[in-house]
Scaffold this active site. Structure first.
Site, mmCIF file in Angstrom:
data_model
loop_
_atom_site.group_PDB
_atom_site.id
_atom_site.type_symbol
_atom_site.label_atom_id
_atom_site.label_comp_id
_atom_site.label_asym_id
_atom_site.label_seq_id
_atom_site.Cartn_x
_atom_site.Cartn_y
_atom_site.Cartn_z
ATOM 1 N N SER A 1 -35.479 -23.756 -8.925
ATOM 2 C CA SER A 1 -36.463 -22.676 -9.104
ATOM 3 C C SER A 1 -37.830 -23.119 -8.609
ATOM 4 C CB SER A 1 -36.537 -22.351 -10.599
ATOM 5 O OG SER A 1 -37.648 -21.533 -10.906
ATOM 6 N N TYR B 1 -36.754 -22.765 -19.673
ATOM 7 C CA TYR B 1 -36.352 -22.528 -18.281
ATOM 8 C C TYR B 1 -37.039 -23.550 -17.363
ATOM 9 C CZ TYR B 1 -35.203 -19.919 -14.020
ATOM 10 O OH TYR B 1 -34.720 -19.553 -12.784
HETATM 11 P P1 NAP Z 1 -28.520 -13.149 -12.722
HETATM 12 O O1 NAP Z 1 -28.299 -11.910 -11.910
HETATM 13 O O2 NAP Z 1 -28.943 -13.022 -14.147
HETATM 14 O O3 NAP Z 1 -27.238 -14.073 -12.590
HETATM 15 C C1 NAP Z 1 -27.004 -15.166 -13.438
HETATM 16 C C2 NAP Z 1 -25.550 -15.533 -13.333
HETATM 17 O O4 NAP Z 1 -25.263 -16.602 -14.235
HETATM 18 C C3 NAP Z 1 -24.634 -14.378 -13.727
HETATM 19 O O5 NAP Z 1 -23.494 -14.398 -12.946
HETATM 20 C C4 NAP Z 1 -24.304 -14.721 -15.166
HETATM 21 O O6 NAP Z 1 -23.126 -14.147 -15.644
HETATM 22 C C5 NAP Z 1 -24.163 -16.228 -15.045
HETATM 23 N N1 NAP Z 1 -24.186 -16.831 -16.350
HETATM 24 C C6 NAP Z 1 -25.197 -16.880 -17.235
HETATM 25 N N2 NAP Z 1 -24.795 -17.473 -18.372
HETATM 26 C C7 NAP Z 1 -23.484 -17.795 -18.211
HETATM 27 C C8 NAP Z 1 -22.508 -18.406 -19.041
HETATM 28 N N3 NAP Z 1 -22.773 -18.803 -20.284
HETATM 29 N N4 NAP Z 1 -21.262 -18.569 -18.543
HETATM 30 C C9 NAP Z 1 -20.956 -18.163 -17.297
HETATM 31 N N5 NAP Z 1 -21.839 -17.570 -16.466
HETATM 32 C C10 NAP Z 1 -23.099 -17.389 -16.926
HETATM 33 O O7 NAP Z 1 -29.688 -13.970 -12.072
HETATM 34 P P2 NAP Z 1 -29.856 -14.620 -10.623
HETATM 35 O O8 NAP Z 1 -31.273 -14.409 -10.264
HETATM 36 O O9 NAP Z 1 -28.798 -14.218 -9.684
HETATM 37 O O10 NAP Z 1 -29.714 -16.155 -11.043
HETATM 38 C C11 NAP Z 1 -28.862 -17.079 -10.398
HETATM 39 C C12 NAP Z 1 -29.510 -18.458 -10.488
HETATM 40 O O11 NAP Z 1 -30.694 -18.458 -9.696
HETATM 41 C C13 NAP Z 1 -29.937 -18.846 -11.900
HETATM 42 O O12 NAP Z 1 -29.696 -20.222 -12.102
HETATM 43 C C14 NAP Z 1 -31.434 -18.566 -11.872
HETATM 44 O O13 NAP Z 1 -32.121 -19.358 -12.803
HETATM 45 C C15 NAP Z 1 -31.757 -18.957 -10.454
HETATM 46 N N6 NAP Z 1 -33.015 -18.421 -9.924
HETATM 47 C C16 NAP Z 1 -33.231 -17.083 -9.796
HETATM 48 C C17 NAP Z 1 -34.429 -16.639 -9.262
HETATM 49 C C18 NAP Z 1 -34.744 -15.168 -9.056
HETATM 50 O O14 NAP Z 1 -35.859 -14.861 -8.645
HETATM 51 N N7 NAP Z 1 -33.839 -14.250 -9.303
HETATM 52 C C19 NAP Z 1 -35.396 -17.563 -8.865
HETATM 53 C C20 NAP Z 1 -35.138 -18.914 -9.017
HETATM 54 C C21 NAP Z 1 -33.939 -19.338 -9.534
HETATM 55 P P3 NAP Z 1 -23.167 -12.741 -16.459
HETATM 56 O O15 NAP Z 1 -23.331 -11.656 -15.432
HETATM 57 O O16 NAP Z 1 -21.873 -12.719 -17.158
HETATM 58 O O17 NAP Z 1 -24.347 -12.823 -17.383
#
Ligand code: NAP
Length: 252
Positions: A144, A157
């Protein structure tokens, strides 16, 4: 084997949290580059499966709640049984909890640290044991901007993502000479569930957008190129790098 150093033909990739958002974008990009994909998570990943199969690759869903390390051995074993190996691991699953530091609870601390950091480590360990048998592999951790910056109202986080960036370097140091590349991608601000609350807050949303040189939030497909590169032979000499894909955010 193809001459194209970016090709993932014949490789098997595990992507956690691939049912939506960045994980889905990464899984589809890896498939388009030639990899078969195991999507690991607690929610079915049918749409991801459709897109992987449309790219002509094999797909399997491994159900696992990654809030604890209980399923990690099974995830690796099931992937190998169904797809014949495990060459690439993308630790993408992650959660975020928002509250003022002064009020932050132990439950919100533990939940985020367990999923984002502890499971990522033990799944990497289980995958690396398999990769070592095959002579190597690639691990890509999704970190991140808060691996570089402090952020606000997200203490666990920030701790988890700063920790995962550090762990990326430690694992690279231990495993580089054994043929496993461990690197990380640091996404900027992307339009996913993770940032829904930020985007819904008009003031914060305007502030964030105003600081992104690219002039727009990232889309899941914007991460694909970096993920394919780090998972490919083209990145064989990359170890312990944390690569920002942020529309220029860190350059400001
Ligand atoms: P997201 O749409 O909330 O996706 C998160 C994913 O993680 C979902 O598939 C979720 O599954 C899964 N997950 C969460 N808890 C889990 C658990 N206990 N067991 C299995 N799966 C689990 O968010 P995203 O933005 O795509 O995030 C993906 C990664 O990128 C994360 O690590 C996030 O911190 C990182 N990130 C995102 C951003 C951004 O701007 N969006 C920026 C920097 C880093 P469910 O659908 O079942 O909840």
């Amino acid at each position: 084997m193809t001459d194209n150093p970016f090709s993932l033909e014949g490789r098997v990739a595990v992507v956690t949290g691939a049912n939506t958002g960045l994980g889905q974008g990464i899984a589809v990009a890896l498939a388009k580059a030639g990899a078969d994909v195991a999507a690991v998570g607690r929610s079915p990943a049918e749409e991801t499966g459709r897109q992987v199969e449309a790219a002509g690759r094999r797909f399997t869903f491994v159900e696992a709640d990654l809030s604890s390390i209980e399923p990690v051995e099974r995830v690796v074993r099931t992937t190998v049984e169904r797809l014949g190996g495990l060459d690439i691991l993308v630790n993408n699953a992650g959660i975020i909890r928002r509250a003022d530091a002064i009020d932050f609870t132990e439950a919100d601390w533990d939940a985020v640290m367990d999923t984002n950091l502890k499971t990522a480590f033990f799944l990497s360990q289980a995958a690396a044991r398999e990769m070592l048998k095959a002579g190597g592999g690639k691990i890509v951790n999704i970190v991140s901007m808060l691996s570089f910056q402090g952020g606000i109202r997200v203490p666990s986080y920030t701790a988890s993502k700063s920790g995962l960036a550090g762990l990326t370097k430690l694992l690279a140091n231990e495993w580089a000479a054994k043929g496993i590349n461990v690197n990380a991608i640091a996404p900027g601000y992307f339009e996913t569930n993770n940032t829904e609350a930020l985007r819904a807050d008009e003031g914060r949303s305007r502030e964030i957008l105003g600081r992104i040189p690219a002039g727009r939030w990232g889309r899941p497909e914007d991460l694909g190129g970096a993920a394919v590169f780090l998972a490919s032979r083209a990145a064989d000499y990359m170890h312990g790098a944390v690569v920002p894909v942020d529309g220029g955010w860190l350059a400001r």
